[in-house]
Enzyme design. Structure first.
Site, PDB file in Angstrom:
ATOM      1  N   GLY A   4       0.831  -1.199   0.000  1.00  0.00           N
ATOM      2  CA  GLY A   4       0.000   0.000   0.000  1.00  0.00           C
ATOM      3  C   GLY A   4       0.865   1.249   0.000  1.00  0.00           C
ATOM      4  N   ALA A   5       1.926   1.231  -0.818  1.00  0.00           N
ATOM      5  CA  ALA A   5       2.948   2.281  -0.747  1.00  0.00           C
ATOM      6  C   ALA A   5       2.688   3.469  -1.659  1.00  0.00           C
ATOM      7  CB  ALA A   5       4.314   1.677  -1.084  1.00  0.00           C
ATOM      8  N   SER A   6       1.597   3.455  -2.402  1.00  0.00           N
ATOM      9  CA  SER A   6       1.397   4.521  -3.389  1.00  0.00           C
ATOM     10  C   SER A   6       0.669   5.737  -2.838  1.00  0.00           C
ATOM     11  CB  SER A   6       0.624   3.971  -4.598  1.00  0.00           C
ATOM     12  OG  SER A   6      -0.635   3.455  -4.187  1.00  0.00           O
ATOM     13  N   GLY A  62      -1.066   7.783   1.012  1.00  0.00           N
ATOM     14  CA  GLY A  62      -1.308   7.830   2.441  1.00  0.00           C
ATOM     15  C   GLY A  62      -0.127   7.451   3.314  1.00  0.00           C
ATOM     16  N   TYR A  93     -14.989  -4.631   7.958  1.00  0.00           N
ATOM     17  CA  TYR A  93     -13.632  -4.115   8.160  1.00  0.00           C
ATOM     18  C   TYR A  93     -13.005  -4.662   9.437  1.00  0.00           C
ATOM     19  CZ  TYR A  93      -9.847  -0.723   8.796  1.00  0.00           C
ATOM     20  OH  TYR A  93      -8.621  -0.131   8.988  1.00  0.00           O
TER      21      TYR A  93
END
Length: 289
Positions: free
Chosen positions: A44-46, A48, A189
């Protein structure tokens, strides 16, 4: 009189954030000593938290491996890091695809030899009432794939090498919601995040003897693209940069867990008063909006 300061947030909100969610930022020297030359994988590095984290780690000398679904966004972040003198490699992958996730893990090991730190940051958030979910079973499969099964599949590939090398650290970005009473509309979630949280904490008891450590971060509200669909405006929350400081602290200090200072007492209180807490939340209309 201007009542805002920094990032356009009201002063009262920033003060409340400081009090409720104090963050620990490692010294630059300590972070550099911990990660310089080390291979650090961030999912999820792209955007935030992930994007802010890889920038900080790369600036401290880490070799950062960026994983996300969007090639264009990944290349942009990796390009910024490289232009600033850092070392970054971008890998496009969808963690909900188990075969692709397994291939990703094997490619990372083949290309880089080993992984020193894994930061499990990718996630999917859904806030929807159960009455709106009867014909949306895919809400539950999507969250469980990204938040639980995907990270498990990746670590099943990476863990053998870590244990053989007797070195490695895994940081999981979890949620403060797991330390609080169950809240309406968050069933998909919270269940998926809880599944991986319990899995990792259980596995941690088995891999500790091999020198592999874990940190579970029960992250409070962070104002990011993922949280934006739910209206949290005006609520105290961290910025991506502040959250990334917490992640970097986890990499340096390697505590077993990081959570808001009040989370433990709240969890204990809610367990003791489970029935009355349930009735209060069930009847309070504010929690259902």
């Amino acid at each position: 009189m201007n009542d805002t300061t920094g990032n356009g947030r009201p002063l009262a909100e920033r003060v409340a954030t400081r009090l409720l969610y104090p963050t620990a930022r490692p010294r630059d020297k300590a972070l550099r000593e911990a990660v310089s030359g080390r291979v650090v994988l961030v999912t999820g590095a792209s955007h935030g938290i992930g994007k802010a984290t890889v920038r900080k780690l790369a600036a401290a000398g880490a070799v950062v491996l960026l994983v996300a679904r969007s090639r264009e966004d990944l290349d942009e972040v990796a390009g910024e890091i490289t232009a600033a003198g850092g070392t970054a490699f971008a890998y496009t992958a969808d963690l909900s695809d188990m075969d692709a996730t397994d291939r990703l893990g094997r490619e990372l090991l083949d290309t880089h030899g080993h992984i020193d730190v894994v930061i499990n940051n990718a996630g999917r958030s859904i806030r929807r009432g159960i009455d709106e979910s009867y014909d949306r079973f895919h809400d539950f499969t999507r969250t469980i794939d990204v938040n639980y099964l995907g990270p498990v599949r990746l670590l099943l590939t990476l863990l053998p090498d870590m244990r053989e090398r007797r070195a490695g650290h895994i940081v999981n970005i979890s949620t403060w919601g797991l330390r609080m009473p169950p809240m309406p509309r968050w069933s998909a979630y919270y269940a998926s995040k809880s599944a991986f949280d319990v899995w990792l904490r259980t596995v941690a008891t088995e891999i500790a003897a091999d020198g592999v450590t874990t940190t579970s971060i029960y992250m409070p509200l962070v104002h990011t693209r993922m949280s934006a669909p739910t209206d949290f405006s005006g609520m105290p929350g961290l910025t991506s940069e502040e959250a990334a400081d917490t992640v970097c602290h986890a990499v340096v200090a390697k505590p077993v867990e990081i959570s808001p200072w009040w989370a433990g007492p709240l969890q204990a209180w809610s367990d003791i008063t489970r029935g009355s807490t349930h009735r209060f939340i069930s009847r309070s209309r504010g929690f259902h909006r």
